[in-house]
Design a protein around this motif. Sequence first.
Motif, PDB file in Angstrom:
ATOM      1  N   GLY A  72      38.809  41.625  33.023  1.00 26.37           N
ATOM      2  CA  GLY A  72      37.853  40.989  32.128  1.00 26.37           C
ATOM      3  C   GLY A  72      38.421  40.794  30.729  1.00 26.37           C
ATOM      4  N   THR A  73      39.461  41.526  30.424  1.00 27.56           N
ATOM      5  CA  THR A  73      39.989  41.469  29.050  1.00 27.56           C
ATOM      6  C   THR A  73      41.100  40.446  28.902  1.00 27.56           C
ATOM      7  OG1 THR A  73      41.694  43.134  29.446  1.00 27.56           O
ATOM      8  CG2 THR A  73      39.507  43.946  28.817  1.00 27.56           C
ATOM      9  N   ILE A  74      41.597  39.896  30.035  1.00 24.01           N
ATOM     10  CA  ILE A  74      42.636  38.868  29.914  1.00 24.01           C
ATOM     11  C   ILE A  74      41.977  37.487  29.960  1.00 24.01           C
ATOM     12  CG2 ILE A  74      44.409  40.371  30.926  1.00 24.01           C
ATOM     13  CD1 ILE A  74      44.176  38.588  33.507  1.00 24.01           C
ATOM     14  N   ARG A  75      42.777  36.460  29.771  1.00 27.60           N
ATOM     15  CA  ARG A  75      42.200  35.105  29.785  1.00 27.60           C
ATOM     16  C   ARG A  75      42.776  34.219  30.872  1.00 27.60           C
ATOM     17  NH1 ARG A  75      39.042  37.530  28.387  1.00 27.60           N
ATOM     18  NH2 ARG A  75      37.864  37.664  26.451  1.00 27.60           N
ATOM     19  N   MET A  79      33.581  38.918  34.572  1.00 28.01           N
ATOM     20  CA  MET A  79      32.954  38.031  33.586  1.00 28.01           C
ATOM     21  C   MET A  79      32.297  38.829  32.454  1.00 28.01           C
ATOM     22  SD  MET A  79      31.345  35.323  36.311  1.00 28.01           S
ATOM     23  CE  MET A  79      31.078  33.891  35.259  1.00 28.01           C
ATOM     24  N   ALA A  80      31.732  39.997  32.821  1.00 27.80           N
ATOM     25  CA  ALA A  80      31.080  40.814  31.794  1.00 27.80           C
ATOM     26  C   ALA A  80      32.092  41.259  30.742  1.00 27.80           C
ATOM     27  CB  ALA A  80      30.404  42.031  32.440  1.00 27.80           C
ATOM     28  N   GLY A  81      33.367  41.303  31.130  1.00 23.83           N
ATOM     29  CA  GLY A  81      34.420  41.666  30.178  1.00 23.83           C
ATOM     30  C   GLY A  81      34.856  40.498  29.311  1.00 23.83           C
ATOM     31  N   GLY A  82      34.375  39.285  29.636  1.00 26.73           N
ATOM     32  CA  GLY A  82      34.690  38.144  28.795  1.00 26.73           C
ATOM     33  C   GLY A  82      35.531  37.073  29.466  1.00 26.73           C
ATOM     34  N   ASN A  83      36.060  37.366  30.653  1.00 24.59           N
ATOM     35  CA  ASN A  83      36.880  36.389  31.357  1.00 24.59           C
ATOM     36  C   ASN A  83      36.028  35.640  32.377  1.00 24.59           C
ATOM     37  OD1 ASN A  83      38.766  34.915  32.702  1.00 24.59           O
ATOM     38  ND2 ASN A  83      40.100  36.656  33.233  1.00 24.59           N
ATOM     39  N   HIS A  84      35.664  34.411  32.066  1.00 25.08           N
ATOM     40  CA  HIS A  84      34.766  33.650  32.934  1.00 25.08           C
ATOM     41  C   HIS A  84      35.510  32.793  33.968  1.00 25.08           C
ATOM     42  CE1 HIS A  84      30.791  34.040  30.532  1.00 25.08           C
ATOM     43  NE2 HIS A  84      31.552  35.092  30.367  1.00 25.08           N
ATOM     44  N   ASN A  85      36.842  32.869  33.964  1.00 23.26           N
ATOM     45  CA  ASN A  85      37.621  32.020  34.869  1.00 23.26           C
ATOM     46  C   ASN A  85      37.864  32.717  36.208  1.00 23.26           C
ATOM     47  OD1 ASN A  85      37.978  29.811  33.041  1.00 23.26           O
ATOM     48  ND2 ASN A  85      39.344  31.156  31.869  1.00 23.26           N
ATOM     49  N   LYS A  94      46.199  47.761  37.711  1.00 23.29           N
ATOM     50  CA  LYS A  94      46.076  47.263  36.342  1.00 23.29           C
ATOM     51  C   LYS A  94      47.374  47.357  35.550  1.00 23.29           C
ATOM     52  CE  LYS A  94      43.583  51.302  34.585  1.00 23.29           C
ATOM     53  NZ  LYS A  94      44.745  52.044  34.062  1.00 23.29           N
ATOM     54  N   ASP A  95      48.241  48.305  35.918  1.00 22.58           N
ATOM     55  CA  ASP A  95      49.523  48.412  35.204  1.00 22.58           C
ATOM     56  C   ASP A  95      50.414  47.200  35.428  1.00 22.58           C
ATOM     57  OD1 ASP A  95      48.546  50.837  34.534  1.00 22.58           O
ATOM     58  OD2 ASP A  95      50.064  52.025  35.574  1.00 22.58           O
ATOM     59  N   GLN A  96      50.144  46.457  36.501  1.00 19.34           N
ATOM     60  CA  GLN A  96      50.994  45.287  36.785  1.00 19.34           C
ATOM     61  C   GLN A  96      50.473  44.025  36.094  1.00 19.34           C
ATOM     62  OE1 GLN A  96      50.627  45.314  41.028  1.00 19.34           O
ATOM     63  NE2 GLN A  96      52.065  47.005  41.324  1.00 19.34           N
ATOM     64  N   ILE A  97      49.324  44.132  35.444  1.00 17.73           N
ATOM     65  CA  ILE A  97      48.742  42.923  34.829  1.00 17.73           C
ATOM     66  C   ILE A  97      49.618  42.387  33.705  1.00 17.73           C
ATOM     67  CG2 ILE A  97      46.785  41.997  33.516  1.00 17.73           C
ATOM     68  CD1 ILE A  97      44.947  43.952  35.003  1.00 17.73           C
ATOM     69  N   SER A  98      50.027  43.269  32.798  1.00 16.42           N
ATOM     70  CA  SER A  98      50.705  42.778  31.584  1.00 16.42           C
ATOM     71  C   SER A  98      51.999  42.048  31.915  1.00 16.42           C
ATOM     72  CB  SER A  98      50.936  43.922  30.597  1.00 16.42           C
ATOM     73  OG  SER A  98      51.729  44.918  31.203  1.00 16.42           O
ATOM     74  N   VAL A  99      52.754  42.559  32.902  1.00 18.49           N
ATOM     75  CA  VAL A  99      53.984  41.851  33.250  1.00 18.49           C
ATOM     76  C   VAL A  99      53.664  40.557  34.003  1.00 18.49           C
ATOM     77  CG1 VAL A  99      54.353  43.168  35.406  1.00 18.49           C
ATOM     78  CG2 VAL A  99      56.281  42.043  34.282  1.00 18.49           C
ATOM     79  N   THR A 100      52.655  40.583  34.827  1.00 17.36           N
ATOM     80  CA  THR A 100      52.372  39.413  35.663  1.00 17.36           C
ATOM     81  C   THR A 100      51.865  38.235  34.837  1.00 17.36           C
ATOM     82  OG1 THR A 100      51.873  40.930  37.473  1.00 17.36           O
ATOM     83  CG2 THR A 100      51.174  38.654  37.751  1.00 17.36           C
ATOM     84  N   VAL A 101      51.043  38.501  33.850  1.00 20.64           N
ATOM     85  CA  VAL A 101      50.510  37.375  33.069  1.00 20.64           C
ATOM     86  C   VAL A 101      51.612  36.625  32.329  1.00 20.64           C
ATOM     87  CG1 VAL A 101      48.156  38.304  32.811  1.00 20.64           C
ATOM     88  CG2 VAL A 101      49.912  38.869  31.091  1.00 20.64           C
ATOM     89  N   GLN A 102      52.767  37.247  32.168  1.00 18.72           N
ATOM     90  CA  GLN A 102      53.883  36.543  31.526  1.00 18.72           C
ATOM     91  C   GLN A 102      54.464  35.469  32.430  1.00 18.72           C
ATOM     92  OE1 GLN A 102      56.760  39.432  29.989  1.00 18.72           O
ATOM     93  NE2 GLN A 102      55.089  40.938  29.859  1.00 18.72           N
ATOM     94  N   TYR A 103      54.257  35.608  33.722  1.00 15.58           N
ATOM     95  CA  TYR A 103      54.874  34.675  34.660  1.00 15.58           C
ATOM     96  C   TYR A 103      53.863  33.798  35.405  1.00 15.58           C
ATOM     97  CZ  TYR A 103      58.959  37.746  34.113  1.00 15.58           C
ATOM     98  OH  TYR A 103      59.994  38.470  33.608  1.00 15.58           O
ATOM     99  N   ALA A 104      52.714  34.354  35.734  1.00 15.35           N
ATOM    100  CA  ALA A 104      51.819  33.660  36.653  1.00 15.35           C
ATOM    101  C   ALA A 104      50.694  32.931  35.919  1.00 15.35           C
ATOM    102  CB  ALA A 104      51.213  34.656  37.641  1.00 15.35           C
ATOM    103  N   ASP A 105      50.113  31.949  36.582  1.00 20.94           N
ATOM    104  CA  ASP A 105      48.999  31.189  36.010  1.00 20.94           C
ATOM    105  C   ASP A 105      47.644  31.676  36.521  1.00 20.94           C
ATOM    106  OD1 ASP A 105      50.703  29.212  34.591  1.00 20.94           O
ATOM    107  OD2 ASP A 105      51.332  28.748  36.647  1.00 20.94           O
ATOM    108  N   ILE A 106      47.650  32.235  37.710  1.00 22.78           N
ATOM    109  CA  ILE A 106      46.427  32.777  38.304  1.00 22.78           C
ATOM    110  C   ILE A 106      46.751  34.163  38.866  1.00 22.78           C
ATOM    111  CG2 ILE A 106      44.623  32.459  40.057  1.00 22.78           C
ATOM    112  CD1 ILE A 106      45.319  29.485  40.142  1.00 22.78           C
TER     113      ILE A 106
END
Lengths: 340, 340, 340, 340
Positions: free
Chosen positions: B199-202, B226-232, B169-181
Amino acid sequence: MVIAMEPNATEEQISAVIARLELLGFDAHRSTGTERTVIGAIGGDTHTIDLRDFEIMSGVAEAVRITVPYKLASRTFQHEDSVIDVGGVKIGGPEVIMMAGPCSVESLDQTRTIAERVAKAGAKILRGGAFKPRTSPYSFAGLGEKGLEILRTVGDEFDLRVVTEVMDKDQISVTVQYADIIQVGARNMQNFTFLRELGTIRKPVLLKRGMSATYEEWLMSAEYIMAGGNHNVMFCERGIRTFETYTRNTMDIAAIPVIKKLSHLPIIADPSQGTGIRAKVVPLSRAAVAAGADGLIIEVHHDPDHALSDGAQSLYPDQFEELMQQLSHIIPVLGRTFCA
Amino acid sequence: MVIAMEPNATEEQISAVIARLELLGFDAHRSTGTERTVIGAIGGDTHTIDLRDFEIMSGVAEAVRITVPYKLASRTFQHEDSVIDVGGVKIGGPEVIMMAGPCSVESLDQTRTIAERVAKAGAKILRGGAFKPRTSPYSFAGLGEKGLEILRTVGDEFDLRVVTEVMDKDQISVTVQYADIIQVGARNMQNFTFLRELGTIRKPVLLKRGMSATYEEWLMSAEYIMAGGNHNVMFCERGIRTFETYTRNTMDIAAIPVIKKLSHLPIIADPSQGTGIRAKVVPLSRAAVAAGADGLIIEVHHDPDHALSDGAQSLYPDQFEELMQQLSHIIPVLGRTFCA
Amino acid sequence: MVIAMEPNATEEQISAVIARLELLGFDAHRSTGTERTVIGAIGGDTHTIDLRDFEIMSGVAEAVRITVPYKLASRTFQHEDSVIDVGGVKIGGPEVIMMAGPCSVESLDQTRTIAERVAKAGAKILRGGAFKPRTSPYSFAGLGEKGLEILRTVGDEFDLRVVTEVMDKDQISVTVQYADIIQVGARNMQNFTFLRELGTIRKPVLLKRGMSATYEEWLMSAEYIMAGGNHNVMFCERGIRTFETYTRNTMDIAAIPVIKKLSHLPIIADPSQGTGIRAKVVPLSRAAVAAGADGLIIEVHHDPDHALSDGAQSLYPDQFEELMQQLSHIIPVLGRTFCA
Amino acid sequence: MVIAMEPNATEEQISAVIARLELLGFDAHRSTGTERTVIGAIGGDTHTIDLRDFEIMSGVAEAVRITVPYKLASRTFQHEDSVIDVGGVKIGGPEVIMMAGPCSVESLDQTRTIAERVAKAGAKILRGGAFKPRTSPYSFAGLGEKGLEILRTVGDEFDLRVVTEVMDKDQISVTVQYADIIQVGARNMQNFTFLRELGTIRKPVLLKRGMSATYEEWLMSAEYIMAGGNHNVMFCERGIRTFETYTRNTMDIAAIPVIKKLSHLPIIADPSQGTGIRAKVVPLSRAAVAAGADGLIIEVHHDPDHALSDGAQSLYPDQFEELMQQLSHIIPVLGRTFCA
């Protein structure tokens, strides 16, 4: 590593294999037989080689690794058993050690009630979940740090060491303040980021076997932790996934003598997770000890009908006491000592 | 939930089951047959019930859940297919989408060379590992953020979206800046802390199947996100562990039509991980598409002999082009459109 | 065979291994490396060696067979594909061959109705069970010889060859009078007495894969038949047993290209048994053909609701026709010809 | 049987299910809940129903069998343990019975040497193979009737009963003249023709578990034999096939208490086949007895280096004696009696 060529491999194909081996720092020994050529790779570092890189070369029939990819965890490199000292309780030595307690820490009262009974029966280590991995996002997920506090308080009260599961590396720092052994769950056995982090602490780690982990993968996960500097690793057989679904998992009792041969580290058995059915916990506990386990970890609950998780696989305290009685007669047969 | 009593169950045992059901908020419907009594539990929340709590009650023969424990991921609750829009590339719609690229991002040049070829052949999404899960602590573990930068740069250059694995999970914040999926690897499929965080990202998540995950467990992991809100969420079949070790994993091609029946979410197939052998990637790619996959994710390398990981299962760019040619003829048979 | 010694193996232990190898007729080639000694066994007959006999010797780390234990079935010994001629229908050649018909032969009318439809749609071979293996002793077990007569009559009427299962060697002599291909069921794949008997006949054999048979065991069962003199063996992938129970079996589609690499014999796929669910038969049929199968064997019934066995996995004739349409577009992609 | 409808099932769909149930002789009990309708099938014969026939009907979510498909083998229909009398040796009663001897009968001398040792150590039953199932057609296949004669002669000499494997129904008539118990091998567990034939004899049958047989399938195979009139069936757990290949099979020790719960028939354990490695036979033997096995069947050889089959998993007579010593201390813990 040994590379067997196809019977009809050409000189060019053989030379290509030898060249690739030399490029990777190996000495190549060629044996030319009547039927086929076999090339032995001597020296070099086979730990990080991908065998398939050779298997897809033209003319190659098969590539076989003949050294194991783990080292620190291997008995080849340390012959004598590792004995892990958990505040005076020694795991992996002559004594067979019992860990027992509730699946989840639910309250101070519940934990104390159970701890008193299991301590009296001879358990040396208190188990209990504060952070609970649950397959459903809608299920009870544990009391968190409050649960850790309860474990420590109750553990101290009854002179029990404490083992508890950590689900994520962020939970390590808080957990090491309360617990004596950090448990890695089956679903995290190959969470490599987490394993690396566990290599940097000095608390013993109870490493559960992944649901479909081979012995080699399990040993490699121990290697991850040990490579980071933490050599206090214990294995925990908790059943594997097979085609049979009557029991929650299929306990692989043979894992106990096999791991003891391959590694110098202790191995514990978890018949509660391993079977998932209360009535099967006692027979499988006896079996695991009879097969040579260094200890057991067992779920016990004084009121399993109202347990917040896994009540169906928790022993009643009376059953635990009777099991301890039985084990006290089985353990000496193996030339070991009962912990109680 | 339905509870079948033993043929000789007493009235007292039957009443105990009914009382417990009512305590948990169910209406109990009793059917008394010639051979045995069956109790149906209507209403209530079976999602968090542990069936074993009933199975161990006296007089009970079997307890059976008849509703699935997932909801948001279920086709029962959403009939039409979910289509996930990744910067204009639509996954789960009529088009079959190709994701391709190197196993590991090794350098800008390497990634560009490969991306150019796969884009030209019709891939819409660039794959590449920056954080690499490795079974050995001594193996190459990826370029990290540097790798993400390369993926983004090269992706933009060739109008490719970017998918990459996050291990923690620590790698999520940096990765979402670059990746689409964001890709969740097989070994993390039940890392619940991580799933909650996703679930908290979009950003869309590509959820690989765990090595021995049942369909239900896989769907439950999607439910977590999905329960966290991310349905994708998209599923990715990448092979399961079986007794057969010739291939790295056993691809469960039937998972494709089964998941499409049980869920409205898209499903992608990964024949590179699924087989682990280059020569098997093309036939299994054709098979997965023929079975109805919404897309493929394939490892391609222009120089697999020198790849830092998984070279043995990477296609040459020429093979990828030929595969795309073949798929262009197979896809219309299913009434779908080729993405290229 | 290659034998790797432990790093600390003594000269005495090494000599003992070499002596044992020589006793068994091998030449022993010794490679002494910095870390360990490796002994290659050249010549001799490794087919009947039990590797474990070496693995339990003192000082031995591992023994590895590097030649396959089968020979007649191996592509190493016959490079070109075997094409099996079944009364003019050629299996294993450029044409992809369809076998179809009811699970069980129930009556002349039923069989004729179904045969007419599948023949018209392009099937070349009529399937149907006369001797039925049933897990329950209380289930319908087939019409026996009466069923064979029906198959032959109907087969001749529509110019279809006939394939049917034989469950026991005593049924062989009557069955060869009626059928063109003898099918060996999954549960009989290692019925060695039966396999030996099949080696003495000259009718082609369709050898289904055992529920948990490895590729090597499957090939060894073919070897049994071939060793008896009958070289007309076809494999049939029909799904294996895994932890997933949603489908009846897990179809191992990768088995198709793997077997075609390891052996020169044809391979057929059975998506009816492989999935056990009608709605999954069509997608898995497309997948198997796309992966390179030489043919399919499919259960079709005009009135599956009243079928005496396996109605739930039988296609309606209309579905079969539609599948044939789809296959006619997929098969040319592989450079092959549609049989119809 | 219970059939759960989809939440949105129509009245028409519900009626169709009820009509089909009634056609099959069931009473249909309908429970209409807030979320869905559940239909219970009471009476009728669910033993031969194929659940999938209902699952594929429109509007059906799931069909669940709530009665087991076996009857004669079930403890529901016979509460007290079956005790099988083999010439005065009672299997399934308070005594734990040891069966031991060579894998294959090789000669009179070999068999006598081994039998003398195991008899002296307390074994009551002599094992030995006369008809050997071998995966390779080129391996030693046993002495046949000559081997049976040797077993009988030696058995009588040392007052041992005789158990031996029969591979085919044609071998039954000769074998019953010599042996006291007929063993069915794992690969024949679902050879239904063979099982039916065994139902017609009156000698006890030792029914090995198939390599990937579920408990239910195993019980159904016992049902086959019992349905023919032969109620003297014993189960034998000999390891199942899993993803782990280090041991030959994975012994499912939990099968012992599970089978004893589901059935009244005795269960024996075979740690020789179950592990395939001599050094693991002793720990797994202790484990099986500790878990409640009614007996063990163990391969012993005085000169395993020259054994014609499975030498690597045979105990030396000294090891067998030591094991018997250990068991004599473990067995009383379970409230049972050591046979020696």
